[in-house]
Design a protein around this motif. Structure first.
Motif, PDB file in Angstrom:
ATOM      1  N   LEU A   1      39.655  75.582  18.744  1.00 28.16           N
ATOM      2  CA  LEU A   1      38.741  76.840  19.326  1.00 28.16           C
ATOM      3  C   LEU A   1      39.443  77.972  19.308  1.00 28.16           C
ATOM      4  O   LEU A   1      39.099  78.883  19.293  1.00 28.16           O
ATOM      5  CB  LEU A   1      38.288  76.199  20.871  1.00 28.16           C
ATOM      6  CG  LEU A   1      37.323  75.009  20.772  1.00 28.16           C
ATOM      7  CD1 LEU A   1      37.278  74.605  22.373  1.00 28.16           C
ATOM      8  CD2 LEU A   1      35.966  75.652  20.465  1.00 28.16           C
ATOM      9  N   LEU A   2      40.661  77.884  19.505  1.00 29.22           N
ATOM     10  CA  LEU A   2      41.636  79.199  19.656  1.00 29.22           C
ATOM     11  C   LEU A   2      41.790  79.891  18.185  1.00 29.22           C
ATOM     12  O   LEU A   2      41.375  80.916  18.221  1.00 29.22           O
ATOM     13  CB  LEU A   2      43.241  78.612  19.983  1.00 29.22           C
ATOM     14  CG  LEU A   2      43.930  79.864  20.062  1.00 29.22           C
ATOM     15  CD1 LEU A   2      43.499  80.722  21.128  1.00 29.22           C
ATOM     16  CD2 LEU A   2      45.318  79.377  20.496  1.00 29.22           C
ATOM     17  N   VAL A   3      42.014  78.961  17.162  1.00 28.60           N
ATOM     18  CA  VAL A   3      41.680  79.320  15.545  1.00 28.60           C
ATOM     19  C   VAL A   3      40.382  80.084  15.503  1.00 28.60           C
ATOM     20  O   VAL A   3      40.151  81.150  14.883  1.00 28.60           O
ATOM     21  CB  VAL A   3      42.017  78.280  14.843  1.00 28.60           C
ATOM     22  CG1 VAL A   3      41.728  78.687  13.288  1.00 28.60           C
ATOM     23  CG2 VAL A   3      43.623  77.876  14.862  1.00 28.60           C
ATOM     24  N   ALA A   4      39.449  79.427  15.897  1.00 23.91           N
ATOM     25  CA  ALA A   4      37.826  79.957  15.631  1.00 23.91           C
ATOM     26  C   ALA A   4      37.733  81.340  16.316  1.00 23.91           C
ATOM     27  O   ALA A   4      37.328  82.242  15.916  1.00 23.91           O
ATOM     28  CB  ALA A   4      36.991  78.911  16.069  1.00 23.91           C
ATOM     29  N   ALA A   5      38.199  81.378  17.650  1.00 26.18           N
ATOM     30  CA  ALA A   5      37.975  82.464  18.156  1.00 26.18           C
ATOM     31  C   ALA A   5      38.918  83.916  17.824  1.00 26.18           C
ATOM     32  O   ALA A   5      38.404  84.922  17.657  1.00 26.18           O
ATOM     33  CB  ALA A   5      38.423  82.407  19.818  1.00 26.18           C
ATOM     34  N   VAL A   6      39.997  83.551  17.222  1.00 29.70           N
ATOM     35  CA  VAL A   6      40.754  84.427  16.397  1.00 29.70           C
ATOM     36  C   VAL A   6      40.121  84.971  15.219  1.00 29.70           C
ATOM     37  O   VAL A   6      40.168  86.127  14.768  1.00 29.70           O
ATOM     38  CB  VAL A   6      42.405  83.973  16.349  1.00 29.70           C
ATOM     39  CG1 VAL A   6      42.882  84.882  15.359  1.00 29.70           C
ATOM     40  CG2 VAL A   6      42.923  84.042  17.556  1.00 29.70           C
ATOM     41  N   TRP A   7      39.652  83.821  14.412  1.00 22.31           N
ATOM     42  CA  TRP A   7      38.992  84.286  13.231  1.00 22.31           C
ATOM     43  C   TRP A   7      37.449  85.087  13.507  1.00 22.31           C
ATOM     44  O   TRP A   7      37.230  86.090  12.800  1.00 22.31           O
ATOM     45  CB  TRP A   7      38.552  82.836  12.555  1.00 22.31           C
ATOM     46  CG  TRP A   7      37.841  82.965  11.123  1.00 22.31           C
ATOM     47  CD1 TRP A   7      38.517  83.485  10.002  1.00 22.31           C
ATOM     48  CD2 TRP A   7      36.391  82.849  10.930  1.00 22.31           C
ATOM     49  NE1 TRP A   7      37.448  83.605   9.138  1.00 22.31           N
ATOM     50  CE2 TRP A   7      36.264  83.521   9.581  1.00 22.31           C
ATOM     51  CE3 TRP A   7      35.578  82.540  11.905  1.00 22.31           C
ATOM     52  CZ2 TRP A   7      34.855  83.382   8.977  1.00 22.31           C
ATOM     53  CZ3 TRP A   7      34.001  82.519  11.088  1.00 22.31           C
ATOM     54  CH2 TRP A   7      33.828  82.859   9.756  1.00 22.31           C
ATOM     55  N   VAL A   8      36.765  84.782  14.444  1.00 21.10           N
ATOM     56  CA  VAL A   8      35.791  85.449  14.707  1.00 21.10           C
ATOM     57  C   VAL A   8      35.977  86.878  15.173  1.00 21.10           C
ATOM     58  O   VAL A   8      35.303  87.884  14.726  1.00 21.10           O
ATOM     59  CB  VAL A   8      34.782  84.914  15.984  1.00 21.10           C
ATOM     60  CG1 VAL A   8      33.896  85.945  16.631  1.00 21.10           C
ATOM     61  CG2 VAL A   8      34.141  83.681  15.296  1.00 21.10           C
ATOM     62  N   CYS A   9      37.089  87.219  15.735  1.00 20.58           N
ATOM     63  CA  CYS A   9      37.662  88.295  16.284  1.00 20.58           C
ATOM     64  C   CYS A   9      37.993  89.231  15.112  1.00 20.58           C
ATOM     65  O   CYS A   9      37.729  90.486  14.923  1.00 20.58           O
ATOM     66  CB  CYS A   9      38.858  88.458  17.124  1.00 20.58           C
ATOM     67  SG  CYS A   9      38.405  87.989  18.886  1.00 20.58           S
ATOM     68  N   PHE A  10      38.580  88.850  14.150  1.00 18.22           N
ATOM     69  CA  PHE A  10      39.008  89.550  12.820  1.00 18.22           C
ATOM     70  C   PHE A  10      37.870  89.719  12.062  1.00 18.22           C
ATOM     71  O   PHE A  10      37.902  90.616  11.318  1.00 18.22           O
ATOM     72  CB  PHE A  10      40.274  88.823  12.120  1.00 18.22           C
ATOM     73  CG  PHE A  10      41.609  88.918  12.792  1.00 18.22           C
ATOM     74  CD1 PHE A  10      42.293  90.156  12.649  1.00 18.22           C
ATOM     75  CD2 PHE A  10      42.125  88.070  13.720  1.00 18.22           C
ATOM     76  CE1 PHE A  10      43.248  90.731  13.047  1.00 18.22           C
ATOM     77  CE2 PHE A  10      43.409  88.563  14.112  1.00 18.22           C
ATOM     78  CZ  PHE A  10      43.996  89.624  13.882  1.00 18.22           C
ATOM     79  N   GLU A  11      36.812  88.703  11.936  1.00 17.80           N
ATOM     80  CA  GLU A  11      35.809  88.922  11.085  1.00 17.80           C
ATOM     81  C   GLU A  11      34.650  89.897  11.733  1.00 17.80           C
ATOM     82  O   GLU A  11      34.212  90.696  10.658  1.00 17.80           O
ATOM     83  CB  GLU A  11      35.223  87.469  10.671  1.00 17.80           C
ATOM     84  CG  GLU A  11      36.372  86.771   9.818  1.00 17.80           C
ATOM     85  CD  GLU A  11      36.222  87.402   8.399  1.00 17.80           C
ATOM     86  OE1 GLU A  11      35.335  87.868   7.530  1.00 17.80           O
ATOM     87  OE2 GLU A  11      37.224  87.427   7.776  1.00 17.80           O
ATOM     88  N   TRP A  12      34.627  89.845  12.628  1.00 19.43           N
ATOM     89  CA  TRP A  12      33.210  90.759  13.166  1.00 19.43           C
ATOM     90  C   TRP A  12      33.610  91.350  14.524  1.00 19.43           C
ATOM     91  O   TRP A  12      33.059  92.611  14.193  1.00 19.43           O
ATOM     92  CB  TRP A  12      32.430  89.655  13.481  1.00 19.43           C
ATOM     93  CG  TRP A  12      31.402  88.921  12.383  1.00 19.43           C
ATOM     94  CD1 TRP A  12      31.059  89.255  11.584  1.00 19.43           C
ATOM     95  CD2 TRP A  12      31.509  87.362  12.299  1.00 19.43           C
ATOM     96  NE1 TRP A  12      30.450  88.405  10.624  1.00 19.43           N
ATOM     97  CE2 TRP A  12      30.694  87.072  11.125  1.00 19.43           C
ATOM     98  CE3 TRP A  12      32.092  86.365  12.979  1.00 19.43           C
ATOM     99  CZ2 TRP A  12      30.738  86.095  10.509  1.00 19.43           C
ATOM    100  CZ3 TRP A  12      31.763  85.110  12.578  1.00 19.43           C
ATOM    101  CH2 TRP A  12      31.353  84.958  11.364  1.00 19.43           C
ATOM    102  N   VAL A  13      34.412  91.207  15.250  1.00 19.50           N
ATOM    103  CA  VAL A  13      34.369  91.892  16.343  1.00 19.50           C
ATOM    104  C   VAL A  13      35.464  93.019  16.072  1.00 19.50           C
ATOM    105  O   VAL A  13      34.956  94.303  16.305  1.00 19.50           O
ATOM    106  CB  VAL A  13      35.205  91.229  17.604  1.00 19.50           C
ATOM    107  CG1 VAL A  13      35.376  91.969  18.848  1.00 19.50           C
ATOM    108  CG2 VAL A  13      34.307  90.135  18.076  1.00 19.50           C
TER     109      VAL A  13
END
Length: 55
Positions: free
Chosen positions: A24-36
């Motif tokens: 979940l932590l890796v997914a949250a970081v990935w979403v931040c770098f890709e979209w946010v």
């Protein structure tokens, strides 16, 4: 309190919970770098220079 709720909501033994938290932590970081962060950078003038070069 929020982390306790998350920990209790995850299924399985401790090793599985730790693995799920890491995923979940890796997914949250990935979403931040890709979209946010790319979306947010359009609205924040980070690269605007305020100091002008004099010849």
């Amino acid at each position: 309190m929020m982390y306790g709720l998350l920990w209790r909501a995850l299924p399985g033994p401790v090793w599985l919970r730790v693995l799920l938290v890491l995923v979940l932590l890796v997914a949250a970081v990935w979403v931040c770098f890709e979209w946010v962060f790319p979306w947010f950078s359009e609205y924040v003038p980070i690269n605007d220079n305020t100091v002008e070069a004099h010849p």
